[in-house]
Motif scaffolding. Sequence first.
Motif, PDB file in Angstrom:
ATOM      1  N   SER A 176       0.929  56.049   6.494  1.00  0.00           N
ATOM      2  CA  SER A 176       1.285  54.812   5.788  1.00  0.00           C
ATOM      3  C   SER A 176       1.052  53.564   6.649  1.00  0.00           C
ATOM      4  CB  SER A 176       2.750  54.862   5.348  1.00  0.00           C
ATOM      5  OG  SER A 176       3.612  54.912   6.480  1.00  0.00           O
ATOM      6  N   LYS A 177       0.972  53.746   7.970  1.00  0.00           N
ATOM      7  CA  LYS A 177       0.779  52.608   8.863  1.00  0.00           C
ATOM      8  C   LYS A 177      -0.658  52.447   9.337  1.00  0.00           C
ATOM      9  CE  LYS A 177       5.517  52.708  10.625  1.00  0.00           C
ATOM     10  NZ  LYS A 177       6.362  52.791  11.841  1.00  0.00           N
ATOM     11  N   LEU A 178      -1.511  53.382   8.918  1.00  0.00           N
ATOM     12  CA  LEU A 178      -2.888  53.325   9.401  1.00  0.00           C
ATOM     13  C   LEU A 178      -3.670  52.166   8.780  1.00  0.00           C
ATOM     14  CD1 LEU A 178      -3.863  57.128   9.446  1.00  0.00           C
ATOM     15  CD2 LEU A 178      -3.022  55.687  11.320  1.00  0.00           C
ATOM     16  N   GLY A 179      -3.402  51.927   7.485  1.00  0.00           N
ATOM     17  CA  GLY A 179      -4.166  50.899   6.772  1.00  0.00           C
ATOM     18  C   GLY A 179      -4.015  49.526   7.379  1.00  0.00           C
ATOM     19  N   SER A 180      -2.776  49.136   7.719  1.00  0.00           N
ATOM     20  CA  SER A 180      -2.556  47.791   8.271  1.00  0.00           C
ATOM     21  C   SER A 180      -3.239  47.638   9.617  1.00  0.00           C
ATOM     22  CB  SER A 180      -1.055  47.517   8.405  1.00  0.00           C
ATOM     23  OG  SER A 180      -0.451  48.466   9.293  1.00  0.00           O
ATOM     24  N   GLY A 181      -3.205  48.685  10.439  1.00  0.00           N
ATOM     25  CA  GLY A 181      -3.844  48.606  11.743  1.00  0.00           C
ATOM     26  C   GLY A 181      -5.348  48.475  11.638  1.00  0.00           C
ATOM     27  N   ILE A 182      -5.955  49.238  10.727  1.00  0.00           N
ATOM     28  CA  ILE A 182      -7.401  49.151  10.535  1.00  0.00           C
ATOM     29  C   ILE A 182      -7.783  47.782   9.989  1.00  0.00           C
ATOM     30  CG2 ILE A 182      -9.342  50.088   9.238  1.00  0.00           C
ATOM     31  CD1 ILE A 182      -7.953  52.821   9.376  1.00  0.00           C
ATOM     32  N   ALA A 183      -6.965  47.256   9.066  1.00  0.00           N
ATOM     33  CA  ALA A 183      -7.247  45.939   8.483  1.00  0.00           C
ATOM     34  C   ALA A 183      -7.243  44.862   9.551  1.00  0.00           C
ATOM     35  CB  ALA A 183      -6.231  45.625   7.392  1.00  0.00           C
ATOM     36  N   VAL A 184      -6.221  44.885  10.403  1.00  0.00           N
ATOM     37  CA  VAL A 184      -6.158  43.890  11.474  1.00  0.00           C
ATOM     38  C   VAL A 184      -7.365  44.022  12.390  1.00  0.00           C
ATOM     39  CG1 VAL A 184      -4.884  43.165  13.526  1.00  0.00           C
ATOM     40  CG2 VAL A 184      -3.653  43.656  11.416  1.00  0.00           C
ATOM     41  N   ALA A 185      -7.781  45.252  12.660  1.00  0.00           N
ATOM     42  CA  ALA A 185      -8.908  45.495  13.563  1.00  0.00           C
ATOM     43  C   ALA A 185     -10.183  44.835  13.063  1.00  0.00           C
ATOM     44  CB  ALA A 185      -9.115  46.994  13.746  1.00  0.00           C
ATOM     45  N   PHE A 186     -10.511  45.059  11.821  1.00  0.00           N
ATOM     46  CA  PHE A 186     -11.780  44.541  11.308  1.00  0.00           C
ATOM     47  C   PHE A 186     -11.692  43.064  10.920  1.00  0.00           C
ATOM     48  CE2 PHE A 186     -12.408  49.110  10.736  1.00  0.00           C
ATOM     49  CZ  PHE A 186     -13.668  49.250  11.281  1.00  0.00           C
ATOM     50  N   VAL A 187     -10.564  42.663  10.372  1.00  0.00           N
ATOM     51  CA  VAL A 187     -10.432  41.261   9.960  1.00  0.00           C
ATOM     52  C   VAL A 187     -10.389  40.350  11.184  1.00  0.00           C
ATOM     53  CG1 VAL A 187      -8.972  39.593   8.756  1.00  0.00           C
ATOM     54  CG2 VAL A 187      -9.350  41.850   7.765  1.00  0.00           C
ATOM     55  N   SER A 188      -9.852  40.794  12.310  1.00  0.00           N
ATOM     56  CA  SER A 188      -9.857  39.989  13.524  1.00  0.00           C
ATOM     57  C   SER A 188     -11.280  39.649  13.930  1.00  0.00           C
ATOM     58  CB  SER A 188      -9.156  40.740  14.667  1.00  0.00           C
ATOM     59  OG  SER A 188      -7.788  40.864  14.424  1.00  0.00           O
ATOM     60  N   THR A 189     -12.167  40.623  13.833  1.00  0.00           N
ATOM     61  CA  THR A 189     -13.566  40.374  14.170  1.00  0.00           C
ATOM     62  C   THR A 189     -14.184  39.370  13.217  1.00  0.00           C
ATOM     63  OG1 THR A 189     -13.736  42.642  14.997  1.00  0.00           O
ATOM     64  CG2 THR A 189     -15.791  41.472  14.586  1.00  0.00           C
ATOM     65  N   ILE A 190     -13.859  39.501  11.932  1.00  0.00           N
ATOM     66  CA  ILE A 190     -14.376  38.544  10.944  1.00  0.00           C
ATOM     67  C   ILE A 190     -13.888  37.137  11.264  1.00  0.00           C
ATOM     68  CG2 ILE A 190     -14.255  37.846   8.517  1.00  0.00           C
ATOM     69  CD1 ILE A 190     -14.182  40.806   7.788  1.00  0.00           C
ATOM     70  N   TYR A 191     -12.602  37.005  11.559  1.00  0.00           N
ATOM     71  CA  TYR A 191     -12.062  35.682  11.877  1.00  0.00           C
ATOM     72  C   TYR A 191     -12.737  35.098  13.110  1.00  0.00           C
ATOM     73  CZ  TYR A 191      -8.169  36.045   8.550  1.00  0.00           C
ATOM     74  OH  TYR A 191      -7.418  36.125   7.418  1.00  0.00           O
ATOM     75  N   GLY A 192     -12.895  35.915  14.144  1.00  0.00           N
ATOM     76  CA  GLY A 192     -13.491  35.417  15.379  1.00  0.00           C
ATOM     77  C   GLY A 192     -14.911  34.936  15.193  1.00  0.00           C
ATOM     78  N   VAL A 193     -15.751  35.775  14.583  1.00  0.00           N
ATOM     79  CA  VAL A 193     -17.156  35.411  14.376  1.00  0.00           C
ATOM     80  C   VAL A 193     -17.280  34.312  13.322  1.00  0.00           C
ATOM     81  CG1 VAL A 193     -19.408  36.266  13.650  1.00  0.00           C
ATOM     82  CG2 VAL A 193     -17.936  37.698  15.081  1.00  0.00           C
ATOM     83  N   GLY A 194     -16.480  34.411  12.274  1.00  0.00           N
ATOM     84  CA  GLY A 194     -16.556  33.424  11.200  1.00  0.00           C
ATOM     85  C   GLY A 194     -16.153  32.037  11.651  1.00  0.00           C
ATOM     86  N   LEU A 195     -15.039  31.927  12.358  1.00  0.00           N
ATOM     87  CA  LEU A 195     -14.602  30.614  12.838  1.00  0.00           C
ATOM     88  C   LEU A 195     -15.615  30.006  13.790  1.00  0.00           C
ATOM     89  CD1 LEU A 195     -10.775  31.174  13.402  1.00  0.00           C
ATOM     90  CD2 LEU A 195     -11.832  29.623  11.754  1.00  0.00           C
ATOM     91  N   ALA A 196     -16.206  30.847  14.650  1.00  0.00           N
ATOM     92  CA  ALA A 196     -17.179  30.328  15.614  1.00  0.00           C
ATOM     93  C   ALA A 196     -18.388  29.734  14.923  1.00  0.00           C
ATOM     94  CB  ALA A 196     -17.604  31.445  16.573  1.00  0.00           C
ATOM     95  N   ASN A 197     -18.947  30.454  13.966  1.00  0.00           N
ATOM     96  CA  ASN A 197     -20.232  30.057  13.380  1.00  0.00           C
ATOM     97  C   ASN A 197     -20.116  29.214  12.116  1.00  0.00           C
ATOM     98  OD1 ASN A 197     -22.423  31.663  14.988  1.00  0.00           O
ATOM     99  ND2 ASN A 197     -20.757  33.109  14.673  1.00  0.00           N
TER     100      ASN A 197
END
Length: 248
Positions: A176-197
């Motif tokens: 039940s806790k796996l989904g939130s961890g995976i979401a944070v993992a991938f969305v963090s990358t999106i935020y980092g690259v997205g905000l930069a570019n």
Amino acid sequence: MDWASVAGVLLALVGIVVGQGMEGGKVTSLLQPAAFAIVVIGTFGAVLLQTRPRTLWRGLRMLRLVFAPPKDGRAALAREINAWNLAARRDGLLSLERYMLSSKDPFNVKGLRLIVDGIAPEKLRQLLDTEITAYETAERQAVRIWESAAGYSPTIGILGAVLGLIHVMENLSDPSKLGSGIAVAFVSTIYGVGLANLFFYPVANKLKAIVTQAVHQQEIAAQVFYDIATGDHTRVIDERIATLMRDH
């Protein structure tokens, strides 16, 4: 208001949202406060570490210029130059004092004051060049915080992804806790690259263009002050004005 800048930000966001929808994903899956906090707070923490708080604050205040850029003051400066030149030739250099008292531009006030005070033209030009250099250095250091943020945010996004994966590994026994961890993992990358570019780099580039235009106007004004102080030909000043009004 610069509606093109507003439209640019909105278009970038719409592109991400539409693309997410076309892939069958939910928009809500992109809204991860933990990932946003990691990337944004971490990025500006790194920027603060490399620069002085005063410079960081100055750069943050300059953000408003992206959406509400300063008015194009070239035409007004051209009119002022003509008035200065005419007054100096007709009534002498001391007549420029009234323009010095009425001007709202600190750089122009300084240039006119140096002329009225009778500073030698060569020394006048040196003082104004020093003023321009100091202004440009301070402005570009402030703009550089946005370039730095663009450089740090993708890496901090990856850091957020690793933290999310650590959270996943710690909860392998609890699905039940796996989904939130995976979401944070991938969305963090999106935020980092997205905000930069999509935000940090465009903001930095637009601010650099604004600073370049302001410095160009100061350089033209400095040349005009030198020409007036030396009593140069009116044709020379007309050429300065033509250079000022040319698009850059």
